[in-house]
Design an enzyme around this catalytic site. Structure first.
Site, mmCIF file in Angstrom:
data_model
loop_
_atom_site.group_PDB
_atom_site.id
_atom_site.type_symbol
_atom_site.label_atom_id
_atom_site.label_comp_id
_atom_site.label_asym_id
_atom_site.label_seq_id
_atom_site.Cartn_x
_atom_site.Cartn_y
_atom_site.Cartn_z
ATOM 1 N N SER A 80 0.789 -1.222 0.000
ATOM 2 C CA SER A 80 0.000 0.000 0.000
ATOM 3 C C SER A 80 0.824 1.277 0.000
ATOM 4 O O SER A 80 0.390 2.292 -0.517
ATOM 5 C CB SER A 80 -0.931 0.017 1.216
ATOM 6 O OG SER A 80 -1.811 -1.074 1.149
ATOM 7 N N SER A 81 2.012 1.258 0.604
ATOM 8 C CA SER A 81 2.765 2.500 0.705
ATOM 9 C C SER A 81 4.241 2.271 0.424
ATOM 10 O O SER A 81 4.752 1.156 0.502
ATOM 11 C CB SER A 81 2.595 3.109 2.096
ATOM 12 O OG SER A 81 3.086 2.221 3.075
#
Length: 195
Positions: free
Chosen positions: A65-66
């Site tokens: 996600s990041s």
């Protein structure tokens, strides 16, 4: 092929098939991989590889996600490649991407899904493909004669809890923004468990 897929085709419960694998009672050849997976080699379902090499492309898709999860992304990609090699894929491609699983703004995944030469997509968990509605993507691939392989497809929760998590995540995404949605949903479920 995976136990779940073979059990579905033979109209058997997956737990029964896993028991047969462990006790050596399978009517067809099975393979126990170093990662602990059982692969079933049933001649009536295994089709010879197409003569056109492009049609048999297998792609391993890894997502986080990041950007601060780069190390996790690389480990995930390595595990997927090892799994594909244990399946007998000679040269699996690995596609890595950083992006939210809550929306469809992932260029590399969209490219894979639109490419008809990609016959098999391998992901580690369903939520690496999409947080919600990954079953719809799988159905669309199946309708095109393609397939999705989920390496670790065990259900961590029952269906009701999973559905509730998806609904909470969706609502939280609207209220708090997509980035914080998963954390808010987890917090709401935790609060509900302790109530």
């Amino acid at each position: 092929m995976l136990v779940k897929e073979w059990a579905e085709r033979e109209h058997l419960h997956p737990q029964t098939v896993w028991k047969w694998c462990r006790t050596g009672k399978m009517p067809v050849p099975v393979e126990h991989t170093p990662s602990g997976m059982w692969l079933i080699h049933d001649p009536k379902y295994e089709t010879p590889a197409p003569s056109d090499a492009e049609q048999s492309r297998t792609v391993c898709y890894a997502r986080v996600s990041s950007a601060d999860q780069k190390a996790d992304l690389q480990r995930q990609a390595d595990r997927l490649k090892a799994f594909a090699l244990s399946m007998g894929v000679e040269a699996p491609e690995v596609v890595t991407e950083t992006g939210s699983g809550m929306n469809d703004k992932r260029r590399k995944l969209n490219r894979l899904l639109a490419d008809p030469t990609v016959g098999t997509i391998v992901v580690e968990h369903r939520d690496r493909l999409a947080r919600m509605n990954s079953g719809l993507i799988e159905s669309a691939l199946k309708a095109q004669g393609r397939r999705l392989i989920v390496v670790d497809d065990k259900e961590l929760d029952d269906d009701l809890v999973r559905d509730m998590t998806e609904v909470l995540t969706s609502f939280c995404a609207r209220l708090y923004g997509r980035r914080a949605a998963a954390n808010k949903a987890r917090a709401a479920l935790k609060a509900a468990e302790h109530a």
